[in-house]
Design an enzyme around this catalytic site. Structure first.
Site, PDB file in Angstrom:
ATOM      1  N   VAL A   1     112.657-139.026  96.813  1.00  0.00           N
ATOM      2  CA  VAL A   1     111.463-139.640  97.600  1.00  0.00           C
ATOM      3  C   VAL A   1     110.581-138.548  97.865  1.00  0.00           C
ATOM      4  O   VAL A   1     109.336-138.525  97.415  1.00  0.00           O
ATOM      5  CB  VAL A   1     111.856-140.321  98.650  1.00  0.00           C
ATOM      6  CG1 VAL A   1     110.477-140.739  99.611  1.00  0.00           C
ATOM      7  CG2 VAL A   1     112.689-141.664  98.444  1.00  0.00           C
ATOM      8  N   TYR A   2     110.979-137.430  98.376  1.00  0.00           N
ATOM      9  CA  TYR A   2     110.265-136.249  98.717  1.00  0.00           C
ATOM     10  C   TYR A   2     109.516-135.702  97.589  1.00  0.00           C
ATOM     11  O   TYR A   2     108.377-135.386  97.427  1.00  0.00           O
ATOM     12  CB  TYR A   2     111.041-135.265  99.556  1.00  0.00           C
ATOM     13  CG  TYR A   2     110.119-134.199  99.961  1.00  0.00           C
ATOM     14  CD1 TYR A   2     109.164-134.165 100.804  1.00  0.00           C
ATOM     15  CD2 TYR A   2     110.543-132.665  99.562  1.00  0.00           C
ATOM     16  CE1 TYR A   2     108.320-133.089 101.401  1.00  0.00           C
ATOM     17  CE2 TYR A   2     109.959-131.452 100.105  1.00  0.00           C
ATOM     18  CZ  TYR A   2     108.853-131.891 101.219  1.00  0.00           C
ATOM     19  OH  TYR A   2     108.085-130.774 101.587  1.00  0.00           O
ATOM     20  N   GLY A   3     110.522-135.355  96.336  1.00  0.00           N
ATOM     21  CA  GLY A   3     109.764-134.612  95.270  1.00  0.00           C
ATOM     22  C   GLY A   3     109.030-135.639  94.659  1.00  0.00           C
ATOM     23  O   GLY A   3     107.842-134.995  94.119  1.00  0.00           O
TER      24      GLY A   3
ATOM     25  N   LYS B   1     105.294-135.442  96.158  1.00  0.00           N
ATOM     26  CA  LYS B   1     104.830-134.367  96.192  1.00  0.00           C
ATOM     27  C   LYS B   1     104.167-134.313  94.742  1.00  0.00           C
ATOM     28  O   LYS B   1     102.966-133.523  94.431  1.00  0.00           O
ATOM     29  CB  LYS B   1     105.789-133.430  96.448  1.00  0.00           C
ATOM     30  CG  LYS B   1     105.956-133.214  98.105  1.00  0.00           C
ATOM     31  CD  LYS B   1     104.773-132.863  98.847  1.00  0.00           C
ATOM     32  CE  LYS B   1     105.107-132.644 100.250  1.00  0.00           C
ATOM     33  NZ  LYS B   1     103.837-132.176 101.189  1.00  0.00           N
TER      34      LYS B   1
END
Length: 253
Positions: free
Chosen positions: A155-157, A160
């Site tokens: 999710v984070y990657g 971003k």
């Protein structure tokens, strides 16, 4: 005389950590800072610190996942500081975690505070930058998106990387408006990273050992000073790029 005298910067997530370090660095070069974030007490402390060393700053309460907050934040910046020359999209509400554990609401929140907030802020600042003859936008992304093992960073990657695509598009579309748009992918000490290091000493030691420069970065001297360069005249021909500020740990293709 600072290299950013007369400039106005709106920085999200500037009440602590990397955003705060960037705010300090830009303020010391003469930029007036709109210190934006969700927690007013942190904003007030950051503003007081900037004023203590002779800088100019105002607190701007803003939850970047809320469209109305973004509109109000930009309006307050323009009204009280005279315009917007620099935008730093730092705030984001996304945490590492395994894909099977991710709930819809968590992903939606991450997206709203990541790519969607980045787009809204860039759109809101665009006319004000054009009115002042141009500007510079810095979006904070992550090397986690290009790790050989992306486990725990889905999710984070992904959010971003969405911001990275928006950066490239804005650089392509707004270059003729005199607006440059770049990414930085930092490793620096934040309250969350400090907590993780203190509570996972062995894993943290391995993490630091994988950084060629042998240490985690510091928000102001390592990240903030690099941003000073990127938004200044010395980087006037640089746009659409991703700059890793991680001590050489990541390998971008």
């Amino acid at each position: 005389m600072g290299t950013l005298d007369g400039k106005v910067a709106l920085i999200t997530g500037a009440g602590q950590g990397i955003g705060q370090g960037i705010a300090y660095a830009l303020a010391k070069e003469g930029a007036a800072i709109a210190v934006a974030g969700r927690t007013e007490s942190k904003l007030v402390k950051t503003v007081a610190a900037i004023e203590e060393f002779g800088g100019t700053a105002i607190p701007v309460r803003c939850d970047v996942s809320v469209a109305e907050d973004i509109t109000a934040a930009v309006e307050k910046t323009v009204t009280e500081l005279g315009g917007v020359d620099i935008l730093v999209n730092n705030a984001n509400d996304s945490k590492p975690g395994a894909l099977l554990d991710v709930k819809d609401g968590e992903f939606e929140r991450a997206f709203a505070s990541g790519p969607l907030a980045t787009l809204r802020l860039m759109q809101a600042c665009h006319p004000h930058m054009v009115a002042r003859g141009g500007g510079s936008i810095i979006n904070l992304v992550t090397s986690a998106a290009v790790r050989w093992d992306a486990g725990g960073y889905g999710v984070y990657g992904s959010i971003k990387e969405g911001m990275r695509v928006l950066t490239r598009a804005a650089a392509s579309e707004w270059g003729r408006d005199g607006i440059r748009v770049n990414n930085v992918a930092p490793h620096a000490m934040t309250p969350a990273l400090k907590w993780w290091i203190e509570n996972n000493p062995e894993e943290a030691a391995e993490f630091v050992a994988g950084i060629p420069l042998g240490r985690v970065g510091e928000p102001e001297p390592d990240i903030g000073r690099a941003v000073v360069f990127l938004v200044g005249e010395d980087a006037r021909y640089l746009t659409g790029a991703t700059i890793p500020l991680d001590g050489g740990q990541s390998r971008w293709g």
